[in-house]
Design a protein around this motif. Sequence first.
Motif, PDB file in Angstrom:
ATOM      1  N   ARG A  58       9.488   8.791 -28.469  1.00  0.00           N
ATOM      2  CA  ARG A  58       8.307   9.039 -28.524  1.00  0.00           C
ATOM      3  C   ARG A  58       7.286   8.518 -27.445  1.00  0.00           C
ATOM      4  NH1 ARG A  58       5.457   6.670 -33.913  1.00  0.00           N
ATOM      5  NH2 ARG A  58       6.308   4.399 -33.665  1.00  0.00           N
ATOM      6  N   TYR A  59       7.460   7.269 -27.051  1.00  0.00           N
ATOM      7  CA  TYR A  59       6.595   6.680 -26.125  1.00  0.00           C
ATOM      8  C   TYR A  59       6.670   7.308 -24.802  1.00  0.00           C
ATOM      9  CZ  TYR A  59       5.609   3.354 -29.808  1.00  0.00           C
ATOM     10  OH  TYR A  59       5.411   2.648 -31.152  1.00  0.00           O
ATOM     11  N   LYS A  60       8.080   7.606 -24.540  1.00  0.00           N
ATOM     12  CA  LYS A  60       8.511   8.044 -23.227  1.00  0.00           C
ATOM     13  C   LYS A  60       7.931   9.577 -23.122  1.00  0.00           C
ATOM     14  CE  LYS A  60      13.004   5.616 -22.469  1.00  0.00           C
ATOM     15  NZ  LYS A  60      14.402   5.915 -22.450  1.00  0.00           N
ATOM     16  N   SER A  61       7.847  10.169 -23.917  1.00  0.00           N
ATOM     17  CA  SER A  61       7.268  11.595 -24.464  1.00  0.00           C
ATOM     18  C   SER A  61       5.829  11.682 -24.325  1.00  0.00           C
ATOM     19  CB  SER A  61       7.684  12.305 -25.515  1.00  0.00           C
ATOM     20  OG  SER A  61       7.108  11.867 -26.630  1.00  0.00           O
ATOM     21  N   ARG A  74      -4.899   5.932 -19.634  1.00  0.00           N
ATOM     22  CA  ARG A  74      -6.047   6.372 -20.632  1.00  0.00           C
ATOM     23  C   ARG A  74      -5.637   7.391 -21.600  1.00  0.00           C
ATOM     24  NH1 ARG A  74      -9.637   5.873 -16.071  1.00  0.00           N
ATOM     25  NH2 ARG A  74      -9.874   8.109 -16.250  1.00  0.00           N
ATOM     26  N   ILE A  75      -4.965   8.280 -21.028  1.00  0.00           N
ATOM     27  CA  ILE A  75      -4.535   9.309 -22.101  1.00  0.00           C
ATOM     28  C   ILE A  75      -3.553   8.925 -22.950  1.00  0.00           C
ATOM     29  CG2 ILE A  75      -3.407  11.662 -22.005  1.00  0.00           C
ATOM     30  CD1 ILE A  75      -4.716  12.374 -19.659  1.00  0.00           C
ATOM     31  N   PHE A  76      -2.522   8.154 -22.333  1.00  0.00           N
ATOM     32  CA  PHE A  76      -1.553   7.447 -23.113  1.00  0.00           C
ATOM     33  C   PHE A  76      -1.946   6.615 -24.240  1.00  0.00           C
ATOM     34  CE2 PHE A  76       1.219   3.928 -24.071  1.00  0.00           C
ATOM     35  CZ  PHE A  76       2.633   4.388 -24.712  1.00  0.00           C
ATOM     36  N   ASP A  77      -2.985   5.794 -23.718  1.00  0.00           N
ATOM     37  CA  ASP A  77      -3.739   5.000 -24.960  1.00  0.00           C
ATOM     38  C   ASP A  77      -4.244   5.750 -25.991  1.00  0.00           C
ATOM     39  OD1 ASP A  77      -2.530   2.602 -23.500  1.00  0.00           O
ATOM     40  OD2 ASP A  77      -4.755   2.461 -22.287  1.00  0.00           O
ATOM     41  N   GLU A  78      -4.823   6.867 -25.495  1.00  0.00           N
ATOM     42  CA  GLU A  78      -5.712   7.699 -26.468  1.00  0.00           C
ATOM     43  C   GLU A  78      -4.623   8.226 -27.575  1.00  0.00           C
ATOM     44  OE1 GLU A  78      -9.041   8.926 -23.102  1.00  0.00           O
ATOM     45  OE2 GLU A  78      -7.848  10.483 -24.015  1.00  0.00           O
ATOM     46  N   ILE A  79      -3.483   8.908 -27.024  1.00  0.00           N
ATOM     47  CA  ILE A  79      -2.353   9.339 -27.826  1.00  0.00           C
ATOM     48  C   ILE A  79      -2.022   8.288 -29.024  1.00  0.00           C
ATOM     49  CG2 ILE A  79      -0.119  10.441 -28.063  1.00  0.00           C
ATOM     50  CD1 ILE A  79      -0.651  11.588 -25.146  1.00  0.00           C
ATOM     51  N   PHE A  96       8.137   3.167 -36.698  1.00  0.00           N
ATOM     52  CA  PHE A  96       7.853   1.861 -36.827  1.00  0.00           C
ATOM     53  C   PHE A  96       7.043   1.709 -35.460  1.00  0.00           C
ATOM     54  CE2 PHE A  96      11.961   2.208 -39.030  1.00  0.00           C
ATOM     55  CZ  PHE A  96      11.607   1.660 -40.038  1.00  0.00           C
ATOM     56  N   GLU A  97       5.967   0.992 -35.625  1.00  0.00           N
ATOM     57  CA  GLU A  97       5.166   0.422 -34.159  1.00  0.00           C
ATOM     58  C   GLU A  97       6.228  -0.041 -33.255  1.00  0.00           C
ATOM     59  OE1 GLU A  97       0.939  -1.581 -33.070  1.00  0.00           O
ATOM     60  OE2 GLU A  97       1.739  -1.611 -34.985  1.00  0.00           O
ATOM     61  N   GLY A  98       6.008   0.641 -32.034  1.00  0.00           N
ATOM     62  CA  GLY A  98       6.943  -0.162 -30.855  1.00  0.00           C
ATOM     63  C   GLY A  98       8.201   0.334 -30.882  1.00  0.00           C
ATOM     64  N   LEU A 119      -0.639   7.271 -36.100  1.00  0.00           N
ATOM     65  CA  LEU A 119      -0.218   6.193 -37.102  1.00  0.00           C
ATOM     66  C   LEU A 119       1.344   5.738 -36.755  1.00  0.00           C
ATOM     67  CD1 LEU A 119      -0.995   4.560 -39.721  1.00  0.00           C
ATOM     68  CD2 LEU A 119      -0.197   6.463 -40.894  1.00  0.00           C
ATOM     69  N   GLU A 120       1.516   4.679 -36.025  1.00  0.00           N
ATOM     70  CA  GLU A 120       2.938   4.592 -35.646  1.00  0.00           C
ATOM     71  C   GLU A 120       3.705   4.024 -36.735  1.00  0.00           C
ATOM     72  OE1 GLU A 120       2.812   2.402 -31.408  1.00  0.00           O
ATOM     73  OE2 GLU A 120       0.682   2.171 -32.064  1.00  0.00           O
ATOM     74  N   THR A 121       3.436   3.374 -37.622  1.00  0.00           N
ATOM     75  CA  THR A 121       4.301   3.020 -38.749  1.00  0.00           C
ATOM     76  C   THR A 121       4.130   4.105 -39.754  1.00  0.00           C
ATOM     77  OG1 THR A 121       4.346   0.815 -38.029  1.00  0.00           O
ATOM     78  CG2 THR A 121       4.954   1.296 -40.373  1.00  0.00           C
ATOM     79  N   ASP A 122       5.127   4.924 -40.209  1.00  0.00           N
ATOM     80  CA  ASP A 122       4.678   5.921 -40.958  1.00  0.00           C
ATOM     81  C   ASP A 122       5.597   6.632 -41.785  1.00  0.00           C
ATOM     82  OD1 ASP A 122       3.110   7.958 -42.129  1.00  0.00           O
ATOM     83  OD2 ASP A 122       2.644   9.112 -40.442  1.00  0.00           O
TER      84      ASP A 122
END
Length: 709
Positions: free
Chosen positions: A684-687, A59-64, A89-91, A69-72
């Motif tokens: 970033r996703y790992k972090s 849930r915390i990961f999903d909230e972050i 970029f997203e993903g 804004l992943e594509t920025d």
Amino acid sequence: MQPPLADRRPTTREIHGESRVDDYEWMRDKESPDVVAHLEAENAYTAARTEHLAPLRQRIFDEIKARTLETDLSVPTRNRGHWYYGRSFEGREYGASCRVPVTDPDDWTPPRPAADATPDEPALPGEELLLDLDQLAEGHDFFSLGGSAISPDGRLLAYSVDVVGDERYTIRVLDLATRELRDDEITGAIGGAVWDRAGEHVYYTTVDESWRADKIWRHRLGTTQADDVLVHHEQDARFWVGIGRTRTDRFLMIAAGSKTTTEYLVLDADSPDAGFVVFAPRVEGLEYSLDHAVIAGEDRFLVLHNHTGADFELGSAPVAPTAPDDWAPLVAHDPAVRLEDVDAFAGHLVVHQRSEGLTQLRILELGEQGVGDDYLVEFDEEIYTVASGGNPGFHQPTVRVGYASLAIPSSVYDYDVRTRELTLLRRAPVLGGYDPADYEEHRLWATSPDGAQVPISIVCRRGARDAGPIPVLLYGYGAYEASMDPYFSIARLSMLDRGAGFAIAHVRGGGEMGRHWYDDGKLFHKQNSFTDFAACARHLIAEGWTTPERLVAEGGSAGGLLMGAVANQAPQLFGGIVAAVPFVDALTTMLDATLPLTVTEYDEWGNPEADPSVYACMRAYAPYDNVVAMDYPPILAETSLNDTRVLYVEPAKWIAKLRATATGRQDFLLRTEMSAGHGGVSGRYKSWHDRAFSLAWILDRMGLADTTP
């Protein structure tokens, strides 16, 4: 599941008349199957003990992720004939760096991207891809970009990467026109490369066996690393070196420094055959830095130094070797204002300073007669952090400013020195309707036992305390004169929105209150860092902010030493402690001069091998040495196998000794990243997943695991 119980394999060392027995020093051999098996068993135990938190972590990961804004696109920075910026970029874990040409040389307003640009489209007209970091990271569990530098003619890009986590980088050179890598390859470097003005050579730094940056090399493009020229070799084991180029492009500068002393060597690009020349020879206790400026039409060196006072003075000198007594003051020493840095531009100087625990930017305008108006760039908030950055152009009339607080997301401004206007270019977006007004932040003051007033920065949701004490995460560091200034965090919102607060204890050993704040928290005064942190905890409890059961402490690296010390000295104040890459076996490390960084750290901690009084001082506070049979709060220790700054063995030994010695709850967890370094995992996703793990454990300690934002 039972916790792993490490074998006791005692080793004994006689030091200053004391027999020092260590049951777990055998864990230092990370190639040993026994050590690897123990770390993996610890990871398995931690996974089992925290399995119930897996839904909360997700849930915390999903909230972050939902708030980001992943594509920025970052705000473009102008350098010579291009605007440079980063894209995410997203993903994708890492993103890309890009540039576009400057179309109007007189326009310093950064271009804005098309609002509907997709990841596969240019964000700006004429976009040129420089580095695709996800492509470079492909096939590696870990990836870090050490640095990137464009050649003076803009045609070549020198960049460095680390794919292990040990902070030893490989430098490559990319031809931006052909997109082909040149044959040049430099291994074993630390950080990135620096171009000479002609664009024919790059300079770089390497480390010795103890991971001390000790050598500066010059590499001529088109040759092999074996042909590189050793430009400078620092022989004093207390000193490390680095190299850079002034904003004017005229000078290359080698800085050699210990914790208390510096020396600069200067190469004038107008007279390269003269080689590097010492500006002012090192004198024990004299610290200074150099920049090149043009004041009233005259070339001058700016010298930021402590020759006239501990909190530094800004002086100027000829562009030639000059004695400290001949440095003419531009900004006189003021014990209430710590001068930290200076940047020179054609029309102004920017001084980075701090006063009363707050960072400040000071502008000194330059005119035909020299320095003119001298003033601060003003902000309204009670607590904040401000700094300049992304200002590579010597002739630029604007200053790029970064600004944030505990509640205000990272913001980028341009300050126009000509008009004295501050223009907000971008505030980091927080998706989902975030409003800083929904949060309150304050500066509190705790009283340490010796009477010192210790600042605390704290944030929570507005009105959260109306119903009484709230859970609080108290963060601390307190070493190396590093200031833990207020900063914004999207991940932190997952805690604040569940009703908790976040506080920073600005303890001695840091630099928040000036040089004396640092001096009063190192060497024989190190105990002040620990008593300050405990005083901040007691203040939050006494003032009704929180209770001991719901107060969690967190610190990393030297802040991990802080965590280990307060766990021994004030365990009753905390409901949990998070120690990240913690320097908890400090005495063992400082007794071994062959370990990375030990000798260069003598000015911070002392030399316990040579000085019995230093040994006694460290022996009295070193966390590993002072574990006793008492009830400790729950502890989560996090480390990385390839860390070269604080070796994994320190928390591994600490947790093993806690399990063998402590009474009561014995709630101790060790989590080791097997493919990472001092900064933890990359990407970033790992972090985000990594931080979600820690936050879930923290919320569980606070009694908030079952709450929702």
